[in-house]
Enzyme design. Structure first.
Site, PDB file in Angstrom:
ATOM      1  N   HIS A  45       0.962  -1.653  -0.007  1.00 22.30           N
ATOM      2  CA  HIS A  45       0.010   0.216   0.036  1.00 22.30           C
ATOM      3  C   HIS A  45       0.928   1.485  -0.359  1.00 22.30           C
ATOM      4  CE1 HIS A  45      -3.672   2.640   0.689  1.00 22.30           C
ATOM      5  NE2 HIS A  45      -3.355   2.447   1.493  1.00 22.30           N
TER       6      HIS A  45
ATOM      7  N   HIS B  10      -2.668  -2.980  -9.755  1.00 23.70           N
ATOM      8  CA  HIS B  10      -3.501  -1.531  -8.610  1.00 23.70           C
ATOM      9  C   HIS B  10      -4.500  -2.637  -8.862  1.00 23.70           C
ATOM     10  CE1 HIS B  10      -5.614   0.837  -6.889  1.00 23.70           C
ATOM     11  NE2 HIS B  10      -4.965   1.856  -6.823  1.00 23.70           N
TER      12      HIS B  10
ATOM     13  N   ASP C 204       2.448   4.943  -6.932  1.00 23.74           N
ATOM     14  CA  ASP C 204       3.777   5.500  -6.287  1.00 23.74           C
ATOM     15  C   ASP C 204       5.754   5.100  -6.957  1.00 23.74           C
ATOM     16  OD1 ASP C 204       1.743   3.631  -4.030  1.00 23.74           O
ATOM     17  OD2 ASP C 204       3.286   5.791  -3.524  1.00 23.74           O
TER      18      ASP C 204
HETATM   19  C1  SDX Z   1      -1.513   2.235  -3.293  1.00 25.24           C
HETATM   20  O1  SDX Z   1      -5.947   0.960  -3.111  1.00 25.24           O
HETATM   21  C2  SDX Z   1      -5.292   1.892  -3.210  1.00 25.24           C
HETATM   22  O2  SDX Z   1      -5.787   3.247  -3.756  1.00 25.24           O
HETATM   23  C3  SDX Z   1      -4.564   1.977  -3.200  1.00 25.24           C
HETATM   24  C4  SDX Z   1      -4.047   2.867  -2.983  1.00 25.24           C
HETATM   25  C5  SDX Z   1      -4.180   4.656  -3.067  1.00 25.24           C
HETATM   26  O3  SDX Z   1      -4.499   5.330  -3.600  1.00 25.24           O
HETATM   27  O4  SDX Z   1      -4.672   4.353  -1.707  1.00 25.24           O
HETATM   28  O5  SDX Z   1      -3.662   3.717  -4.570  1.00 25.24           O
HETATM   29  C6  SDX Z   1      -2.334   3.421  -3.275  1.00 25.24           C
HETATM   30  O6  SDX Z   1      -1.253   1.489  -2.615  1.00 25.24           O
HETATM   31  C7  SDX Z   1      -1.264   1.400  -4.870  1.00 25.24           C
HETATM   32  C8  SDX Z   1      -0.682   0.664  -4.859  1.00 25.24           C
HETATM   33  C9  SDX Z   1       1.163   0.309  -4.554  1.00 25.24           C
HETATM   34  N1  SDX Z   1       1.890  -1.483  -4.345  1.00 25.24           N
HETATM   35  C10 SDX Z   1       2.768  -1.355  -5.121  1.00 25.24           C
HETATM   36  O7  SDX Z   1       3.013  -0.468  -6.090  1.00 25.24           O
HETATM   37  C11 SDX Z   1       2.837  -3.032  -4.548  1.00 25.24           C
HETATM   38  C12 SDX Z   1       3.599  -3.774  -5.637  1.00 25.24           C
HETATM   39  N2  SDX Z   1       1.560  -4.278  -6.230  1.00 25.24           N
HETATM   40  C13 SDX Z   1       1.113  -5.678  -6.375  1.00 25.24           C
HETATM   41  O8  SDX Z   1       1.841  -5.853  -5.125  1.00 25.24           O
HETATM   42  C14 SDX Z   1      -0.112  -5.355  -6.555  1.00 25.24           C
HETATM   43  O9  SDX Z   1       0.252  -4.667  -7.533  1.00 25.24           O
HETATM   44  C15 SDX Z   1      -1.055  -4.569  -5.454  1.00 25.24           C
HETATM   45  C16 SDX Z   1      -1.418  -5.153  -4.449  1.00 25.24           C
HETATM   46  C17 SDX Z   1      -0.879  -3.093  -5.448  1.00 25.24           C
HETATM   47  C18 SDX Z   1      -2.577  -4.872  -6.233  1.00 25.24           C
HETATM   48  O10 SDX Z   1      -2.791  -6.450  -5.725  1.00 25.24           O
HETATM   49  P1  SDX Z   1      -3.993  -6.563  -6.177  1.00 25.24           P
HETATM   50  O11 SDX Z   1      -4.920  -6.540  -6.482  1.00 25.24           O
HETATM   51  O12 SDX Z   1      -4.418  -8.432  -4.803  1.00 25.24           O
HETATM   52  O13 SDX Z   1      -3.297  -7.945  -7.375  1.00 25.24           O
HETATM   53  P2  SDX Z   1      -2.596  -9.571  -6.806  1.00 25.24           P
HETATM   54  O14 SDX Z   1      -1.843  -9.172  -6.096  1.00 25.24           O
HETATM   55  O15 SDX Z   1      -4.220  -9.898  -7.223  1.00 25.24           O
HETATM   56  O16 SDX Z   1      -1.844  -9.520  -9.036  1.00 25.24           O
HETATM   57  C19 SDX Z   1      -2.879  -9.411 -10.176  1.00 25.24           C
HETATM   58  C20 SDX Z   1      -1.317 -10.407 -10.791  1.00 25.24           C
HETATM   59  C21 SDX Z   1      -0.784 -11.598 -10.128  1.00 25.24           C
HETATM   60  O17 SDX Z   1      -0.403 -12.493 -10.486  1.00 25.24           O
HETATM   61  P3  SDX Z   1      -1.065 -13.985 -11.134  1.00 25.24           P
HETATM   62  O18 SDX Z   1      -1.349 -14.802  -9.434  1.00 25.24           O
HETATM   63  O19 SDX Z   1      -2.045 -13.793 -11.772  1.00 25.24           O
HETATM   64  O20 SDX Z   1       0.289 -14.282 -11.731  1.00 25.24           O
HETATM   65  O21 SDX Z   1      -0.731  -9.512 -11.111  1.00 25.24           O
HETATM   66  C22 SDX Z   1       0.603 -10.585 -10.816  1.00 25.24           C
HETATM   67  C23 SDX Z   1       0.707 -10.549  -9.462  1.00 25.24           C
HETATM   68  O22 SDX Z   1       1.393 -12.047  -9.245  1.00 25.24           O
HETATM   69  N3  SDX Z   1       0.950  -8.475 -10.123  1.00 25.24           N
HETATM   70  C24 SDX Z   1       3.009  -7.835  -9.977  1.00 25.24           C
HETATM   71  C25 SDX Z   1       2.517  -7.371  -9.889  1.00 25.24           C
HETATM   72  N4  SDX Z   1       1.418  -6.954  -8.911  1.00 25.24           N
HETATM   73  C26 SDX Z   1       0.523  -7.953  -9.237  1.00 25.24           C
HETATM   74  N5  SDX Z   1       3.616  -8.990 -11.006  1.00 25.24           N
HETATM   75  C27 SDX Z   1       5.068  -8.155 -10.839  1.00 25.24           C
HETATM   76  N6  SDX Z   1       5.388  -7.174 -10.224  1.00 25.24           N
HETATM   77  C28 SDX Z   1       4.128  -6.261  -9.676  1.00 25.24           C
HETATM   78  N7  SDX Z   1       3.857  -5.381  -8.837  1.00 25.24           N
END
Ligand code: SDX
Length: 434
Positions: free
Chosen positions: A266, A307, A366
């Site tokens: 997050h 996201h 971010d």
């Molecule tokens: C913020 O919610 C909000 O509004 C948050 C925010 C706000 O203003 O409040 O926008 C702020 O938190 C932005 C997000 C910051 N986080 C990061 O940048 C961390 C990296 N991102 C991931 O951890 C992830 O994308 C999340 C946590 C942001 C979202 O996770 P989800 O929606 O649960 O998605 P997921 O984990 O189920 O991923 C779906 C797929 C997966 O692959 P498969 O299992 O389908 O093969 O996408 C892949 C994940 O492995 N994936 C990524 C990835 N993010 C998702 N693979 C590589 N790098 C990534 N960053």
């Protein structure tokens, strides 16, 4: 308008319960499943992928089109024409302030920026090496100790006073978290300065010399706060709402939101992005990190990408990228600043890679914010503190929206998969008796 209903059919047999369907003004309509319990079922939605936890008038996100509206105004237009404090007013009150309202709000914030002198003592207990977020979550939670006489959450005046107090004090507390870590004296807010300029003064000024803040950098800081001001029902805002649903005081609710924001999935991602770019170190190593992020056996993820809601560009990241150029130029960094160059190339490569395209993984808020903050001279460990400072009006607006109307304590249920009822073994009872 005809009442719309949904019906549950299990194994081909329609359940008697009728589920009302409510229309949204924007985005998906909702099925009210509150009556489902009478049919003996719960809904199941870990991570709340498709659950509306409340109704709200504050912020709308269209993730597939990369749209973000604060009270209906596109974030891009607010970024270009508004300011952080004007946006705080908009989020709290629902409309842009007129000239008089704007002046009153700005003055009211200005005259609440100082914190009780006793708060200074709190920092004496923290090691100098404490993470700034560990200090921020502590001192914000402690603020309620100073305002018990104005914490009647049923009183709209108390609610607005708390909102203004905490918006005003967050930059002061944020700067104190930084100063404690670098062993410098706390700087008092300066009423002659604008909100963002005052924050940079409290961060980088010392009793020995003033910090000259350029208008370009002050504007960039103000924009960073504005772009983080709210984001619908994200994890930290949902935490604030859940804490608020118990009737807890707003300072405790905001402290709970700060704690939730700290996670690297997050708000902690901006700090993790910089650590990632530093670790990549050169463009020649980008492919290695992309491969790791794609490897299903490697938990590594590209920080700043992906996201839960945006399956297109995060409109905040697009604005941030533009601000990056301006700030790097202003601070005299070569426009091809290494970190910025790695970030731009990482973005380009990722967006052309099938793994990211299929999963609609785009740069989020971010991804670029950390580069701007670093160019402003802010240490990486302070990035999530900046995010929390910017997000405070959003947290307060959602808390106020909930407690100003009828609300119930949030209490989710579960899909129980544990053991059925069983008795304590007689043998153990006998053994104990002997
Ligand atoms: C913020 O919610 C909000 O509004 C948050 C925010 C706000 O203003 O409040 O926008 C702020 O938190 C932005 C997000 C910051 N986080 C990061 O940048 C961390 C990296 N991102 C991931 O951890 C992830 O994308 C999340 C946590 C942001 C979202 O996770 P989800 O929606 O649960 O998605 P997921 O984990 O189920 O991923 C779906 C797929 C997966 O692959 P498969 O299992 O389908 O093969 O996408 C892949 C994940 O492995 N994936 C990524 C990835 N993010 C998702 N693979 C590589 N790098 C990534 N960053």
């Amino acid at each position: 308008m005809t009442e719309r209903k949904a019906q549950l059919i299990v194994d081909g047999k329609p359940e008697s319960v009728e589920l009302p369907v409510y229309e949204s003004s924007l985005g998906p309509d909702v099925v009210d499943v509150r009556g489902l319990i009478s049919s003996g079922y719960f809904t199941y939605d870990p991570g709340f992928m498709s659950t509306a936890a409340c109704d709200s008038d504050i912020t709308f996100i269209n993730g597939s089109e990369g749209v973000l509206l604060y009270r209906g105004y596109p974030i891009e237009q607010l970024a270009e024409h508004s300011s952080y404090l004007e946006t705080c007013y908009l989020l709290l009150h629902g409309e842009l302030p007129d000239a008089g309202e704007k002046l009153e709000f700005e003055n009211n914030i200005r005259y609440h920026t100082m914190v009780d002198q006793q708060i200074h003592q709190f920092f004496n207990g923290f090691p100098r090496t404490s993470h700034p977020m560990s200090m921020l979550v502590s001192v914000v939670g402690a603020l309620s100790a100073f305002y018990h006489h104005t914490l009647d959450i049923s009183d709209p005046e108390h609610r607005m006073l708390v909102a203004r107090r905490i918006i005003a004090k967050m930059p002061t507390l944020a700067a104190m978290c930084y100063k404690h870590g670098v062993g410098q004296p706390f700087m008092y807010p300066r009423n002659s300065l604008g909100f963002a300029e005052n924050f940079l003064h409290m961060m980088f000024g010392t009793p020995c010399e003033e910090k000259e803040v350029s208008p370009v950098l002050a504007r960039a800081m103000d924009l960073i706060f504005l772009l983080h001001a709210d984001h619908e029902q994200n994890a930290s805002t949902s935490t604030v709402r859940l804490a608020g649903s118990t009737g807890a005081n707003p300072f405790s609710c905001i402290a709970a939101g700060i704690a939730a924001l700290w996670g690297p999935a997050h708000g902690g991602a901006n700090e993790a992005v910089l650590d990632m770019l530093d670790e990549i170190g050169s463009e020649s190593r980008i492919d290695e990190f992309i491969a790791r992020a794609k490897d299903p056996n490697d938990p590594y993820r590209l920080m700043g990408f992906g996201h839960r809601v945006y399956k297109n560009f995060d409109p905040r990241a697009t604005v941030m990228r533009e601000v990056c150029n301006e700030v790097l130029e202003e601070v005299g960094e070569a426009a091809d600043n290494t970190l910025f160059r790695i970030a731009r190339r990482l973005e380009r490569i990722a967006l052309e890679d099938d793994y990211f395209i299929q999963r609609k993984l785009y740069p989020n808020v971010d991804f670029y914010s950390g580069i701007i903050l670093k160019a402003l001279g802010i240490p990486t460990s302070m990035f999530t503190v900046i995010f929390a400072t910017g997000r405070t009006p959003g947290w307060m607006a959602h808390w106020n929206e909930m407690v100003s109307g009828p609300y119930r304590i949030g209490r989710p249920r579960q899909l129980y998969r544990g053991p059925a009822k069983r008795d304590y073994p007689a043998a153990r009872i006998t053994a104990k008796a002997s």
